[in-house]
Design an enzyme around this catalytic site. Sequence first.
Site, PDB file in Angstrom:
ATOM      1  N   SER A 192     -18.829 -16.071 -35.653  1.00 53.03           N
ATOM      2  CA  SER A 192     -18.301 -17.322 -35.110  1.00 53.03           C
ATOM      3  C   SER A 192     -18.402 -17.276 -33.586  1.00 53.03           C
ATOM      4  O   SER A 192     -17.889 -16.339 -32.955  1.00 53.03           O
ATOM      5  CB  SER A 192     -16.842 -17.497 -35.525  1.00 53.03           C
ATOM      6  OG  SER A 192     -16.332 -18.713 -34.996  1.00 53.03           O
ATOM      7  N   LYS A 231     -22.194 -19.444 -36.579  1.00 50.61           N
ATOM      8  CA  LYS A 231     -21.276 -20.607 -36.610  1.00 50.61           C
ATOM      9  C   LYS A 231     -20.901 -20.904 -35.170  1.00 50.61           C
ATOM     10  O   LYS A 231     -20.467 -19.996 -34.444  1.00 50.61           O
ATOM     11  CB  LYS A 231     -20.041 -20.255 -37.441  1.00 50.61           C
ATOM     12  CG  LYS A 231     -18.818 -21.133 -37.221  1.00 50.61           C
ATOM     13  CD  LYS A 231     -17.785 -20.849 -38.292  1.00 50.61           C
ATOM     14  CE  LYS A 231     -16.369 -20.978 -37.763  1.00 50.61           C
ATOM     15  NZ  LYS A 231     -15.370 -20.760 -38.811  1.00 50.61           N
ATOM     16  N   LEU A 232     -21.054 -22.158 -34.779  1.00 49.01           N
ATOM     17  CA  LEU A 232     -20.732 -22.537 -33.397  1.00 49.01           C
ATOM     18  C   LEU A 232     -19.551 -23.499 -33.405  1.00 49.01           C
ATOM     19  O   LEU A 232     -19.550 -24.509 -34.140  1.00 49.01           O
ATOM     20  CB  LEU A 232     -21.941 -23.210 -32.739  1.00 49.01           C
ATOM     21  CG  LEU A 232     -21.725 -23.750 -31.316  1.00 49.01           C
ATOM     22  CD1 LEU A 232     -21.346 -22.639 -30.322  1.00 49.01           C
ATOM     23  CD2 LEU A 232     -22.982 -24.500 -30.836  1.00 49.01           C
ATOM     24  N   LYS A 233     -18.565 -23.198 -32.618  1.00 47.90           N
ATOM     25  CA  LYS A 233     -17.445 -24.122 -32.442  1.00 47.90           C
ATOM     26  C   LYS A 233     -17.920 -25.348 -31.662  1.00 47.90           C
ATOM     27  O   LYS A 233     -18.695 -25.217 -30.710  1.00 47.90           O
ATOM     28  CB  LYS A 233     -16.322 -23.424 -31.666  1.00 47.90           C
ATOM     29  CG  LYS A 233     -15.696 -22.259 -32.388  1.00 47.90           C
ATOM     30  CD  LYS A 233     -14.923 -22.720 -33.592  1.00 47.90           C
ATOM     31  CE  LYS A 233     -14.156 -21.568 -34.190  1.00 47.90           C
ATOM     32  NZ  LYS A 233     -13.331 -22.002 -35.336  1.00 47.90           N
ATOM     33  N   ASP A 281     -18.163 -25.719 -36.498  1.00 51.05           N
ATOM     34  CA  ASP A 281     -16.743 -25.814 -36.861  1.00 51.05           C
ATOM     35  C   ASP A 281     -16.018 -26.593 -35.773  1.00 51.05           C
ATOM     36  O   ASP A 281     -16.031 -26.190 -34.609  1.00 51.05           O
ATOM     37  CB  ASP A 281     -16.139 -24.408 -36.995  1.00 51.05           C
ATOM     38  CG  ASP A 281     -14.694 -24.459 -37.480  1.00 51.05           C
ATOM     39  OD1 ASP A 281     -14.085 -23.376 -37.636  1.00 51.05           O
ATOM     40  OD2 ASP A 281     -14.159 -25.560 -37.726  1.00 51.05           O
ATOM     41  N   GLU A 335     -17.827 -27.879 -40.610  1.00 55.34           N
ATOM     42  CA  GLU A 335     -16.507 -27.391 -41.022  1.00 55.34           C
ATOM     43  C   GLU A 335     -15.406 -28.184 -40.350  1.00 55.34           C
ATOM     44  O   GLU A 335     -15.367 -28.311 -39.115  1.00 55.34           O
ATOM     45  CB  GLU A 335     -16.390 -25.906 -40.660  1.00 55.34           C
ATOM     46  CG  GLU A 335     -15.145 -25.197 -41.112  1.00 55.34           C
ATOM     47  CD  GLU A 335     -15.131 -23.735 -40.692  1.00 55.34           C
ATOM     48  OE1 GLU A 335     -16.185 -23.198 -40.290  1.00 55.34           O
ATOM     49  OE2 GLU A 335     -14.050 -23.130 -40.746  1.00 55.34           O
ATOM     50  N   ASP A 346     -11.534 -26.282 -44.132  1.00 54.79           N
ATOM     51  CA  ASP A 346     -10.843 -25.049 -43.772  1.00 54.79           C
ATOM     52  C   ASP A 346      -9.344 -25.370 -43.724  1.00 54.79           C
ATOM     53  O   ASP A 346      -8.628 -25.193 -44.699  1.00 54.79           O
ATOM     54  CB  ASP A 346     -11.390 -24.546 -42.416  1.00 54.79           C
ATOM     55  CG  ASP A 346     -10.615 -23.387 -41.817  1.00 54.79           C
ATOM     56  OD1 ASP A 346     -11.027 -22.885 -40.770  1.00 54.79           O
ATOM     57  OD2 ASP A 346      -9.592 -22.967 -42.399  1.00 54.79           O
ATOM     58  N   LYS A 364      -9.557 -18.648 -46.827  1.00 55.58           N
ATOM     59  CA  LYS A 364      -8.789 -17.745 -45.972  1.00 55.58           C
ATOM     60  C   LYS A 364      -7.468 -17.443 -46.691  1.00 55.58           C
ATOM     61  O   LYS A 364      -6.642 -18.337 -46.877  1.00 55.58           O
ATOM     62  CB  LYS A 364      -8.453 -18.402 -44.633  1.00 55.58           C
ATOM     63  CG  LYS A 364      -9.629 -18.630 -43.713  1.00 55.58           C
ATOM     64  CD  LYS A 364      -9.148 -19.285 -42.419  1.00 55.58           C
ATOM     65  CE  LYS A 364     -10.310 -19.558 -41.479  1.00 55.58           C
ATOM     66  NZ  LYS A 364      -9.870 -20.337 -40.289  1.00 55.58           N
ATOM     67  N   GLY A 369     -12.442 -16.403 -41.280  1.00 54.43           N
ATOM     68  CA  GLY A 369     -11.832 -15.326 -40.495  1.00 54.43           C
ATOM     69  C   GLY A 369     -10.770 -15.873 -39.557  1.00 54.43           C
ATOM     70  O   GLY A 369     -10.802 -17.052 -39.192  1.00 54.43           O
TER      71      GLY A 369
HETATM   72  C1  SMG Z   1      -8.970 -18.401 -33.123  1.00 54.68           C
HETATM   73  S1  SMG Z   1      -9.774 -19.503 -34.203  1.00 54.68           S
HETATM   74  C2  SMG Z   1      -9.344 -18.956 -35.809  1.00 54.68           C
HETATM   75  C3  SMG Z   1      -9.799 -19.983 -36.834  1.00 54.68           C
HETATM   76  C4  SMG Z   1     -11.306 -20.101 -36.902  1.00 54.68           C
HETATM   77  N1  SMG Z   1     -11.909 -18.804 -37.202  1.00 54.68           N
HETATM   78  C5  SMG Z   1     -13.158 -18.500 -36.791  1.00 54.68           C
HETATM   79  O1  SMG Z   1     -13.841 -19.223 -36.109  1.00 54.68           O
HETATM   80  C6  SMG Z   1     -13.673 -17.140 -37.206  1.00 54.68           C
HETATM   81  C7  SMG Z   1     -13.029 -16.060 -36.394  1.00 54.68           C
HETATM   82  C8  SMG Z   1     -13.448 -14.692 -36.938  1.00 54.68           C
HETATM   83  O2  SMG Z   1     -14.657 -14.422 -36.955  1.00 54.68           O
HETATM   84  O3  SMG Z   1     -12.553 -13.944 -37.383  1.00 54.68           O
HETATM   85  C9  SMG Z   1     -11.737 -21.148 -37.914  1.00 54.68           C
HETATM   86  O4  SMG Z   1     -11.242 -22.275 -37.789  1.00 54.68           O
HETATM   87  O5  SMG Z   1     -12.525 -20.882 -38.811  1.00 54.68           O
HETATM   88 MG    MG Z   2     -12.546 -23.144 -39.275  1.00 52.04          MG
END
Ligand code: SMG
Ligand code: MG
Length: 372
Positions: free
Chosen positions: A139, A165-167, A193, A218, A243, A267, A295
């Site tokens: 991520s 995965k890119l925010k 995401d 996502e 999610d 999760k 995650g």
């Molecule tokens: C701090 S953001 C935590 C929630 C986020 N988690 C991730 O982006 C993956 C983080 C990881 O690789 O553990 C999500 O919304 O999926």
């Molecule tokens: Mg997410």
Amino acid sequence: MKLTSLRLHQIQLPLVSPFTTSFMTETEKDCYLVEAGFDTPNGPVTGWGESVAMVAPLYSAEYMDQGIDLTRRFLAPLLFEVEDLTAETVGWHLRHIIGNPMAKHALEMAVIEAQLKMRGQSFKEYMGGVVDTVPSGVSVGIQDSVEQTVKVIGEYLEEGYSRIKLKIKPGADIEPVAAVRKAFGDDFLFQVDANAAYTLVDANHLKRLDDYGLLLIEQPLGEADIRQHAELAKLMDTPMCLDESIVSAEAAADAISLGATSVINIKPGRVGGYIEAKKIHDLARAHGVAVWHGGMVETGLGRAANAAFATLPGFTLPGDISGSKRFFTEDITEEIVMHDGVVDVPQGPGFGVTIDPAKLEKFTVATHDLTP
Ligand SMILES: CSCC[C@@H](NC(=O)CCC(=O)O)C(=O)O
Ligand SMILES: [Mg+2]
């Protein structure tokens, strides 16, 4: 098993780099670990769990300090009363406490591990896992520039991650996605995401993401927006993935039935534990809905447990189960290593990793002993 002792270890691990989502930037990982002692027919056993609640209620309504307080005042007393506690009944014993899935998950996780150690069983074996390695996705946070986004993703691709995965958020979405595709082509698994940063008003803008061959989008809309995600899914070609909205098996059933999700990010912390998460895995599989393991920037403890859980047959897409060093230079367990695009599932009884006492001491901010 009879719960005999309970300690919460509040820890802080520095992150190797700031992790920015649509709702916050993290530079440290703050969480608490659960250390639970049990008397069992096979002698005393200790199980460990990890709360994924963040320091502030920005991903969901829970936050770390509240989880510690809730466990002290309400959850721990309920579990100390139980004569024969089992992994499968933790949720039942805690059912009268409304919500707080992450706090409940942390305790259930410790009970699961104690039960596994009592039996000499691995978590993968207990859950019915079918593989010994799981594909490792990474991520990537929102970067300061499009150029930096391309640089960081190039480095992860070079490292061999199975999926990127890119925010994204409004103002940092189409441009970085287009630049990444332009730089690296269409042949790698790429998803985004939004962490609920958009509304249905943004539908036409989000539809522009259909041009980039994404694996999924996502949680573009709010946690409560099941109907709106179903509307958006009708408009977009990119598969919809939820999610934050999937807070229970019932929520998963609603989302699937309403066409709001064709992929689910699983999760355990978000749904109250692995026992509930398994129900969601089975439900999704029955409906032909793909799942992958999400995650929450877990330490090696949660990372190992998630990797074992992701060995179930319904996990057909790479999860956010990156190597430890993606987030931490030092961890409280053995390093979880990503190699050749996969993570090896720790073997051995319990979650297959050991809490390093010296590292635990180094990173402990406070210890809360809840033993009566
Ligand atoms: C701090 S953001 C935590 C929630 C986020 N988690 C991730 O982006 C993956 C983080 C990881 O690789 O553990 C999500 O919304 O999926
Ligand atoms: Mg997410």
